[in-house]
Write a protein that holds these residues in place. Structure first.
Motif, PDB file in Angstrom:
ATOM      1  N   SER A  44       4.275  -0.450  15.176  1.00 37.36           N
ATOM      2  CA  SER A  44       4.825   0.321  14.402  1.00 37.36           C
ATOM      3  C   SER A  44       4.183  -0.122  13.023  1.00 37.36           C
ATOM      4  CB  SER A  44       6.172   0.027  14.184  1.00 37.36           C
ATOM      5  OG  SER A  44       6.479   0.777  12.887  1.00 37.36           O
ATOM      6  N   ALA A  45       3.570   0.981  12.321  1.00 37.09           N
ATOM      7  CA  ALA A  45       2.829   0.686  10.919  1.00 37.09           C
ATOM      8  C   ALA A  45       3.729  -0.075  10.084  1.00 37.09           C
ATOM      9  CB  ALA A  45       2.130   1.856  10.623  1.00 37.09           C
ATOM     10  N   ARG A  46       4.973   0.342  10.203  1.00 39.41           N
ATOM     11  CA  ARG A  46       5.988  -0.163   9.361  1.00 39.41           C
ATOM     12  C   ARG A  46       5.966  -1.644   9.074  1.00 39.41           C
ATOM     13  NH1 ARG A  46      10.706   2.872   8.282  1.00 39.41           N
ATOM     14  NH2 ARG A  46      10.991   1.866   6.750  1.00 39.41           N
ATOM     15  N   ILE A  47       5.595  -2.455  10.358  1.00 38.76           N
ATOM     16  CA  ILE A  47       5.398  -3.792  10.475  1.00 38.76           C
ATOM     17  C   ILE A  47       4.640  -4.382   9.062  1.00 38.76           C
ATOM     18  CG2 ILE A  47       4.552  -5.877  11.795  1.00 38.76           C
ATOM     19  CD1 ILE A  47       5.239  -4.052  14.152  1.00 38.76           C
ATOM     20  N   LEU A  48       3.625  -3.698   8.675  1.00 41.80           N
ATOM     21  CA  LEU A  48       2.667  -4.063   7.491  1.00 41.80           C
ATOM     22  C   LEU A  48       3.468  -3.564   6.345  1.00 41.80           C
ATOM     23  CD1 LEU A  48      -0.651  -3.037   9.056  1.00 41.80           C
ATOM     24  CD2 LEU A  48       0.374  -5.449   9.162  1.00 41.80           C
ATOM     25  N   ASP A  49       4.466  -3.099   6.164  1.00 43.44           N
ATOM     26  CA  ASP A  49       5.082  -2.762   4.934  1.00 43.44           C
ATOM     27  C   ASP A  49       5.307  -3.747   3.905  1.00 43.44           C
ATOM     28  OD1 ASP A  49       5.136   0.022   5.569  1.00 43.44           O
ATOM     29  OD2 ASP A  49       7.371   0.242   5.849  1.00 43.44           O
ATOM     30  N   PRO A  50       5.463  -5.019   4.171  1.00 47.80           N
ATOM     31  CA  PRO A  50       5.968  -5.823   3.250  1.00 47.80           C
ATOM     32  C   PRO A  50       4.362  -6.749   2.882  1.00 47.80           C
ATOM     33  CG  PRO A  50       6.645  -6.856   5.503  1.00 47.80           C
ATOM     34  CD  PRO A  50       6.187  -5.233   5.734  1.00 47.80           C
ATOM     35  N   VAL A  51       3.390  -6.370   3.590  1.00 49.30           N
ATOM     36  CA  VAL A  51       2.196  -6.995   3.158  1.00 49.30           C
ATOM     37  C   VAL A  51       1.512  -6.419   2.138  1.00 49.30           C
ATOM     38  CG1 VAL A  51      -0.227  -7.728   4.230  1.00 49.30           C
ATOM     39  CG2 VAL A  51       1.718  -7.755   5.532  1.00 49.30           C
ATOM     40  N   ARG A  52       1.032  -7.152   1.145  1.00 47.30           N
ATOM     41  CA  ARG A  52       0.299  -6.652   0.006  1.00 47.30           C
ATOM     42  C   ARG A  52      -1.194  -7.299  -0.124  1.00 47.30           C
ATOM     43  NH1 ARG A  52       3.985  -3.478  -0.089  1.00 47.30           N
ATOM     44  NH2 ARG A  52       5.722  -3.762  -1.700  1.00 47.30           N
ATOM     45  N   VAL A  53      -2.043  -6.443  -0.601  1.00 46.59           N
ATOM     46  CA  VAL A  53      -3.386  -6.833  -0.798  1.00 46.59           C
ATOM     47  C   VAL A  53      -3.791  -6.653  -2.144  1.00 46.59           C
ATOM     48  CG1 VAL A  53      -4.269  -6.310   1.692  1.00 46.59           C
ATOM     49  CG2 VAL A  53      -4.452  -4.507  -0.406  1.00 46.59           C
ATOM     50  N   GLU A  54      -4.911  -7.299  -2.650  1.00 49.60           N
ATOM     51  CA  GLU A  54      -5.399  -7.252  -4.090  1.00 49.60           C
ATOM     52  C   GLU A  54      -6.068  -6.051  -3.914  1.00 49.60           C
ATOM     53  OE1 GLU A  54      -7.315  -9.862  -7.528  1.00 49.60           O
ATOM     54  OE2 GLU A  54      -6.274 -10.661  -6.337  1.00 49.60           O
ATOM     55  N   TYR A  55      -5.907  -5.220  -5.092  1.00 50.10           N
ATOM     56  CA  TYR A  55      -6.871  -4.108  -5.309  1.00 50.10           C
ATOM     57  C   TYR A  55      -7.183  -3.831  -6.748  1.00 50.10           C
ATOM     58  CZ  TYR A  55      -8.780   0.908  -4.317  1.00 50.10           C
ATOM     59  OH  TYR A  55      -9.656   1.998  -4.322  1.00 50.10           O
ATOM     60  N   TYR A  56      -8.392  -3.920  -6.964  1.00 50.49           N
ATOM     61  CA  TYR A  56      -8.593  -3.750  -8.612  1.00 50.49           C
ATOM     62  C   TYR A  56      -7.914  -4.572  -9.500  1.00 50.49           C
ATOM     63  CZ  TYR A  56     -12.357  -0.774  -6.917  1.00 50.49           C
ATOM     64  OH  TYR A  56     -13.512  -0.174  -6.562  1.00 50.49           O
ATOM     65  N   GLY A  57      -7.203  -5.842  -8.985  1.00 48.37           N
ATOM     66  CA  GLY A  57      -6.636  -6.558  -9.804  1.00 48.37           C
ATOM     67  C   GLY A  57      -4.974  -6.366  -9.842  1.00 48.37           C
ATOM     68  N   SER A  58      -4.757  -5.665  -9.085  1.00 51.97           N
ATOM     69  CA  SER A  58      -2.923  -5.413  -8.620  1.00 51.97           C
ATOM     70  C   SER A  58      -2.741  -5.666  -7.197  1.00 51.97           C
ATOM     71  CB  SER A  58      -2.560  -3.971  -9.353  1.00 51.97           C
ATOM     72  OG  SER A  58      -3.331  -3.035  -8.908  1.00 51.97           O
ATOM     73  N   MET A  59      -1.592  -5.825  -6.962  1.00 46.05           N
ATOM     74  CA  MET A  59      -1.169  -6.243  -5.508  1.00 46.05           C
ATOM     75  C   MET A  59      -0.422  -4.846  -4.875  1.00 46.05           C
ATOM     76  SD  MET A  59      -2.036  -8.963  -4.975  1.00 46.05           S
ATOM     77  CE  MET A  59      -1.583  -9.650  -3.438  1.00 46.05           C
ATOM     78  N   VAL A  60      -0.990  -4.189  -4.048  1.00 38.64           N
ATOM     79  CA  VAL A  60      -0.897  -2.934  -3.251  1.00 38.64           C
ATOM     80  C   VAL A  60      -0.289  -3.105  -1.860  1.00 38.64           C
ATOM     81  CG1 VAL A  60      -1.648  -1.520  -5.341  1.00 38.64           C
ATOM     82  CG2 VAL A  60      -2.960  -1.996  -2.801  1.00 38.64           C
ATOM     83  N   PRO A  61       0.337  -2.120  -1.361  1.00 37.43           N
ATOM     84  CA  PRO A  61       0.592  -1.976   0.092  1.00 37.43           C
ATOM     85  C   PRO A  61      -0.790  -1.832   0.814  1.00 37.43           C
ATOM     86  CG  PRO A  61       2.545  -1.003  -1.006  1.00 37.43           C
ATOM     87  CD  PRO A  61       1.476  -1.047  -2.000  1.00 37.43           C
ATOM     88  N   ILE A  62      -0.696  -2.442   1.999  1.00 36.53           N
ATOM     89  CA  ILE A  62      -2.143  -2.089   2.901  1.00 36.53           C
ATOM     90  C   ILE A  62      -2.365  -0.398   3.130  1.00 36.53           C
ATOM     91  CG2 ILE A  62      -3.176  -1.966   5.094  1.00 36.53           C
ATOM     92  CD1 ILE A  62      -2.128  -4.953   5.282  1.00 36.53           C
ATOM     93  N   SER A  63      -0.880   0.366   3.173  1.00 32.86           N
ATOM     94  CA  SER A  63      -1.285   1.659   3.161  1.00 32.86           C
ATOM     95  C   SER A  63      -1.719   2.457   1.988  1.00 32.86           C
ATOM     96  CB  SER A  63       0.350   2.312   3.408  1.00 32.86           C
ATOM     97  OG  SER A  63       1.241   2.114   2.679  1.00 32.86           O
ATOM     98  N   ASN A  64      -1.802   1.782   0.759  1.00 35.15           N
ATOM     99  CA  ASN A  64      -2.374   2.395  -0.326  1.00 35.15           C
ATOM    100  C   ASN A  64      -4.035   2.323  -0.503  1.00 35.15           C
ATOM    101  OD1 ASN A  64       0.176   2.782  -1.133  1.00 35.15           O
ATOM    102  ND2 ASN A  64      -0.112   1.713  -3.038  1.00 35.15           N
ATOM    103  N   VAL A  65      -4.442   1.485   0.670  1.00 35.54           N
ATOM    104  CA  VAL A  65      -6.096   1.181   0.697  1.00 35.54           C
ATOM    105  C   VAL A  65      -6.590   1.558   2.039  1.00 35.54           C
ATOM    106  CG1 VAL A  65      -5.839  -0.450  -1.320  1.00 35.54           C
ATOM    107  CG2 VAL A  65      -5.791  -1.335   0.833  1.00 35.54           C
ATOM    108  N   ALA A  66      -5.754   1.869   2.868  1.00 38.44           N
ATOM    109  CA  ALA A  66      -6.214   2.185   4.322  1.00 38.44           C
ATOM    110  C   ALA A  66      -5.383   3.361   5.169  1.00 38.44           C
ATOM    111  CB  ALA A  66      -6.375   0.713   4.895  1.00 38.44           C
TER     112      ALA A  66
END
Length: 186
Positions: A35-57
């Motif tokens: 389930s893609a929801r498993i990754l909901d709590p994971v955050r990545v750094e994207y141009y200086g801010s922490m965002v959910p993976i779903s915001n960059v992929a």
């Protein structure tokens, strides 16, 4: 009479939010199928801010045992891999340069029991929130008596709060039972 409705509405809103929060919490608990929801709590750094993976992929589940992550920018591969490895997902990502794959290992009986226990704790937390909302509403109604509300109106209000409470407790039990069944299904 509008006083009673105010307390009932506030209590029901808090209870509904508790159920919604439980839904979100249980969605991140892995239950054997991808389930893609498993990754909901994971955050990545994207141009200086922490965002959910779903915001960059783009996150997809090509089959029941795989989660595929397609970053929109090549530079995000390393960031996403690092974030997943450092998270509590507990799955090592595989990167072939095009796509990041997460192969979900089958759950052991011991792991399934631990996940059920975790889900039960989340359900218990939601029930506590619902009970707190009921208590707040009843306290408010008791204070309203001192402000001139008739006692029989207050008693009817308490009965209504209890009915709303029972409805939400049943919802929480139903959600937990469904999740437990999902986790324990091999």
């Amino acid at each position: 009479m509008t006083d009673v409705k105010t307390y009932l509405d506030a209590a029901e809103e808090k209870m509904a939010m508790s159920v919604e929060f439980l839904d979100e919490a249980l969605a991140t608990i892995r239950a054997g199928k991808a389930s893609a929801r498993i990754l909901d709590p994971v955050r990545v750094e994207y141009y200086g801010s922490m965002v959910p993976i779903s915001n960059v992929a783009t996150i997809t589940t090509p089959d029941a045992k795989t989660i595929a992550i397609q970053p929109w920018e090549k530079s995000m591969f390393k960031e996403i891999e690092k974030a997943i490895q450092n998270s509590e997902v507990g799955i090592t990502p595989e990167n072939n340069g095009e796509i990041i794959r997460l192969g979900l290992p089958p759950l052991t009986e011991e792991r399934r029991k631990a996940l059920v226990k975790q889900a039960k704790q989340e359900a218990e937390n939601a029930k506590v929130s619902v009970r707190n909302a009921r208590r707040d509403a009843i306290d408010g109604l008791k204070k309203a008596i001192k402000a001139g509300m008739p006692e029989d109106v207050e008693k009817d209000g308490e009965a209504s709060v209890q009915k709303i409470h029972d409805k939400y407790i049943k919802k929480i039990d139903d959600i937990f039972n469904a999740k437990e069944k999902e986790i324990l299904t091999v």
